[in-house]
Design a protein around this motif. Structure first.
Motif, mmCIF file in Angstrom:
data_model
loop_
_atom_site.group_PDB
_atom_site.id
_atom_site.type_symbol
_atom_site.label_atom_id
_atom_site.label_comp_id
_atom_site.label_asym_id
_atom_site.label_seq_id
_atom_site.Cartn_x
_atom_site.Cartn_y
_atom_site.Cartn_z
ATOM 1 N N PRO A 49 0.823 -1.208 0.000
ATOM 2 C CA PRO A 49 0.000 0.000 0.000
ATOM 3 C C PRO A 49 0.862 1.266 0.000
ATOM 4 O O PRO A 49 2.019 1.248 0.425
ATOM 5 C CB PRO A 49 -0.801 -0.108 1.305
ATOM 6 N N PRO A 50 0.320 2.385 -0.475
ATOM 7 C CA PRO A 50 1.099 3.627 -0.536
ATOM 8 C C PRO A 50 1.352 4.242 0.832
ATOM 9 O O PRO A 50 0.629 3.985 1.799
ATOM 10 C CB PRO A 50 0.224 4.551 -1.395
ATOM 11 N N LEU A 51 2.389 5.059 0.886
ATOM 12 C CA LEU A 51 2.717 5.845 2.072
ATOM 13 C C LEU A 51 2.728 7.308 1.650
ATOM 14 O O LEU A 51 3.520 7.707 0.794
ATOM 15 C CB LEU A 51 4.091 5.443 2.624
ATOM 16 N N SER A 52 1.869 8.111 2.232
ATOM 17 C CA SER A 52 1.740 9.511 1.828
ATOM 18 C C SER A 52 2.314 10.449 2.881
ATOM 19 O O SER A 52 2.694 10.031 3.975
ATOM 20 C CB SER A 52 0.269 9.850 1.574
ATOM 21 N N GLY A 53 2.376 11.727 2.542
ATOM 22 C CA GLY A 53 2.785 12.756 3.484
ATOM 23 C C GLY A 53 4.256 12.783 3.827
ATOM 24 O O GLY A 53 4.635 13.127 4.949
ATOM 25 N N ILE A 54 5.124 12.425 2.870
ATOM 26 C CA ILE A 54 6.555 12.379 3.165
ATOM 27 C C ILE A 54 7.344 13.507 2.506
ATOM 28 O O ILE A 54 8.552 13.591 2.675
ATOM 29 C CB ILE A 54 7.156 11.033 2.717
ATOM 30 N N ASP A 96 15.724 -5.301 -4.652
ATOM 31 C CA ASP A 96 15.422 -6.285 -3.616
ATOM 32 C C ASP A 96 16.698 -6.789 -2.961
ATOM 33 O O ASP A 96 16.777 -6.931 -1.743
ATOM 34 C CB ASP A 96 14.648 -7.465 -4.213
ATOM 35 N N VAL A 97 17.715 -7.063 -3.778
ATOM 36 C CA VAL A 97 18.955 -7.632 -3.252
ATOM 37 C C VAL A 97 19.797 -6.567 -2.547
ATOM 38 O O VAL A 97 20.330 -6.797 -1.456
ATOM 39 C CB VAL A 97 19.763 -8.296 -4.379
ATOM 40 N N ARG A 98 19.908 -5.401 -3.146
ATOM 41 C CA ARG A 98 20.798 -4.358 -2.607
ATOM 42 C C ARG A 98 20.200 -3.630 -1.413
ATOM 43 O O ARG A 98 20.878 -3.346 -0.433
ATOM 44 C CB ARG A 98 21.131 -3.337 -3.705
ATOM 45 N N PHE A 99 18.886 -3.328 -1.467
ATOM 46 C CA PHE A 99 18.274 -2.498 -0.434
ATOM 47 C C PHE A 99 17.353 -3.271 0.501
ATOM 48 O O PHE A 99 17.337 -3.014 1.699
ATOM 49 C CB PHE A 99 17.462 -1.365 -1.077
ATOM 50 N N GLY A 100 16.546 -4.180 -0.053
ATOM 51 C CA GLY A 100 15.498 -4.773 0.758
ATOM 52 C C GLY A 100 14.391 -3.759 1.020
ATOM 53 O O GLY A 100 14.237 -2.785 0.292
ATOM 54 N N TYR A 101 13.628 -3.986 2.072
ATOM 55 C CA TYR A 101 12.518 -3.078 2.347
ATOM 56 C C TYR A 101 12.440 -2.767 3.835
ATOM 57 O O TYR A 101 13.011 -3.469 4.682
ATOM 58 C CB TYR A 101 11.189 -3.669 1.866
ATOM 59 N N SER A 102 11.703 -1.687 4.150
ATOM 60 C CA SER A 102 11.443 -1.287 5.532
ATOM 61 C C SER A 102 9.951 -1.382 5.796
ATOM 62 O O SER A 102 9.145 -0.900 4.996
ATOM 63 C CB SER A 102 11.919 0.148 5.788
ATOM 64 N N GLU A 103 9.578 -2.006 6.907
ATOM 65 C CA GLU A 103 8.187 -2.011 7.346
ATOM 66 C C GLU A 103 7.918 -0.724 8.100
ATOM 67 O O GLU A 103 8.629 -0.375 9.038
ATOM 68 C CB GLU A 103 7.918 -3.205 8.259
ATOM 69 N N ILE A 104 6.866 -0.003 7.662
ATOM 70 C CA ILE A 104 6.578 1.295 8.252
ATOM 71 C C ILE A 104 5.091 1.586 8.094
ATOM 72 O O ILE A 104 4.559 1.506 6.978
ATOM 73 C CB ILE A 104 7.438 2.399 7.585
ATOM 74 N N ASN A 124 12.280 10.523 11.331
ATOM 75 C CA ASN A 124 10.955 10.998 11.718
ATOM 76 C C ASN A 124 9.921 9.897 11.868
ATOM 77 O O ASN A 124 8.780 10.159 12.248
ATOM 78 C CB ASN A 124 10.458 12.028 10.696
ATOM 79 N N PHE A 125 10.289 8.669 11.524
ATOM 80 C CA PHE A 125 9.379 7.547 11.706
ATOM 81 C C PHE A 125 9.939 6.610 12.771
ATOM 82 O O PHE A 125 11.107 6.241 12.726
ATOM 83 C CB PHE A 125 9.178 6.774 10.402
ATOM 84 N N LYS A 126 9.091 6.235 13.701
ATOM 85 C CA LYS A 126 9.505 5.343 14.781
ATOM 86 C C LYS A 126 9.080 3.903 14.467
ATOM 87 O O LYS A 126 8.092 3.664 13.790
ATOM 88 C CB LYS A 126 8.881 5.778 16.115
ATOM 89 N N GLY A 127 9.853 2.976 14.948
ATOM 90 C CA GLY A 127 9.492 1.574 14.828
ATOM 91 C C GLY A 127 9.711 0.973 13.458
ATOM 92 O O GLY A 127 9.085 -0.039 13.118
ATOM 93 N N ILE A 128 10.582 1.572 12.660
ATOM 94 C CA ILE A 128 10.874 1.015 11.342
ATOM 95 C C ILE A 128 11.649 -0.294 11.508
ATOM 96 O O ILE A 128 12.583 -0.379 12.295
ATOM 97 C CB ILE A 128 11.698 2.006 10.501
ATOM 98 N N LYS A 129 11.258 -1.298 10.751
ATOM 99 C CA LYS A 129 11.952 -2.592 10.781
ATOM 100 C C LYS A 129 12.443 -2.903 9.381
ATOM 101 O O LYS A 129 11.667 -2.946 8.431
ATOM 102 C CB LYS A 129 11.021 -3.694 11.270
#
Length: 216
Positions: A49-54, A96-104, A124-129
């Protein structure tokens, strides 16, 4: 734009983009035009899903970097494709290989250390995994496979005749059979084979394209 050009969508990195660069392929514009580009986004991110307001958190980035991050967070590749319906879609797995992803905030975005690593984004974002296949491939692959199937399903619905190519320059060959993608180098001979009408082989048969031994 000349009549008869093959319209290309690229979801990948320079290993795919540079094949459509006159510095490397001087006459590619005689046959192809790149009309949709998503740069440095993992497939896992584009299926989320999209992440807005950044916007305010990446204002210090240059135009290229800011556009890359905004496109990744808006997840607009698939929505743009629904409108544009390019006949050739090229993916690679560099991001995918170089960066991977962050859960936010209940979504996934690219852990792009080249871009957001230079901004206030992560501060500015807390709890990023963060998740990378190099850290835990067993955990990453199921997410990747589910995301890839989702992306391909949307493309197929938008354009059932699209030729979808997974550029094996970056850790792609193990996923080709399951996803039903074309495998091979992204070079003129590969594209011409795909455009020559051998669709049945391209959509599920690995022998339809040359094996990958590095993209020149």
């Amino acid at each position: 734009m000349s009549m008869g050009l093959h319209r290309v969508a690229i979801h990948g990195s320079c290993v795919s983009r540079d094949n459509f660069n006159t510095q490397f392929n001087a006459d590619y514009k005689d046959r192809y035009t790149v009309t949709l580009l998503q740069n440095q986004s993992p497939i896992v991110s584009s299926a989320a899903p999209p992440l807005s307001g950044i916007e305010d958190q990446i204002s210090e980035l240059n135009d290229w970097s800011r556009t890359t991050v905004l496109n990744d967070c808006s997840k607009n590749f698939l929505s743009r494709y629904r409108e544009s319906k390019e006949g050739i879609v090229i993916f690679d797995n560099f991001a995918d290989v170089r960066f991977g992803y962050s859960e936010i905030l209940d979504t996934r975005v690219t852990h792009n250390v080249w871009q957001i690593g230079s901004s206030r984004f992560e501060q500015n974002f807390k709890g990023i995994k963060d998740h990378k296949p190099t850290d835990n491939i067993r955990a990453y692959l199921p997410v990747y496979r589910k995301s890839l199937k989702h992306v391909i399903k949307i493309i197929r619905r938008a354009n059932p005749e699209a030729i979808i190519i997974l550029n094996c320059a970056r850790a792609a060959s193990d996923e080709v059979g399951e996803a039903g993608l074309t495998r091979g180098k992204i070079q003129d001979v590969a594209l011409q084979r795909g455009l020559g009408g051998a669709r049945q082989g391209l959509l599920g048969d690995r022998s339809g394209m040359p094996s990958h031994h590095g993209v020149p």
